[in-house]
Write a protein that holds these residues in place. Sequence first.
Motif: not given
Length: 185
Positions: A107-109, A159-165, A174-181
């Motif tokens: 996770v990015d953090t 790798l997963y990036l933290t996103r916010y809604s 919530y987490l988004v895979s880096f490849n999907e991002f």
Amino acid sequence: MECFNYKITHSGNQATIVFQAPRHGEISMVFKFVETPDGSKGLCYDCFNLALGQDMQAVSAEEELAQDISLIINLIDNTDNPADDINIIDTFDAIIEKHISQYGRLVDTDLCSNIAYIWLALKSLSEKDSNGETFGPVRRIRLLEMLMGRAEQRFGDYLYLTRYSNTPSGIRPYLVSFNEFKKNL
């Protein structure tokens, strides 16, 4: 790979961790100490946050931080030139591989915390070296860029990036895979 050699002492709102480095001997780091109502102990340090795109104060569990930095110091200090990019990348790879094998993802953090730990170790080791490279703000930015690039190149699939809604009950991470991002750029 596990090699934890440190001692933690507390005084007021500070914790001092003394690490034993293979070549440089004792390395001392002082952190602001916080204790949560449940009794867990955390240490504060400066850390880049990907979601914010800026530095912030982060808190890590005391023992986790001490073990991770102890391992990093051991890996880096066992090399002929600790500040050499190849040695830093090899150390980075080893700790990120350990993290991924333990948690199955990055996770990015956690990525940013590990980069901050490497920075703290390099800075402390350089302070012990009379003719070592100084680790100022420019070197820190270069290190961050180098290791972020390495994470994308070598560990992007994990790798997963933290996103916010925004939700009716507030902001939700919530987490988004880096490849999907990357696909949505």
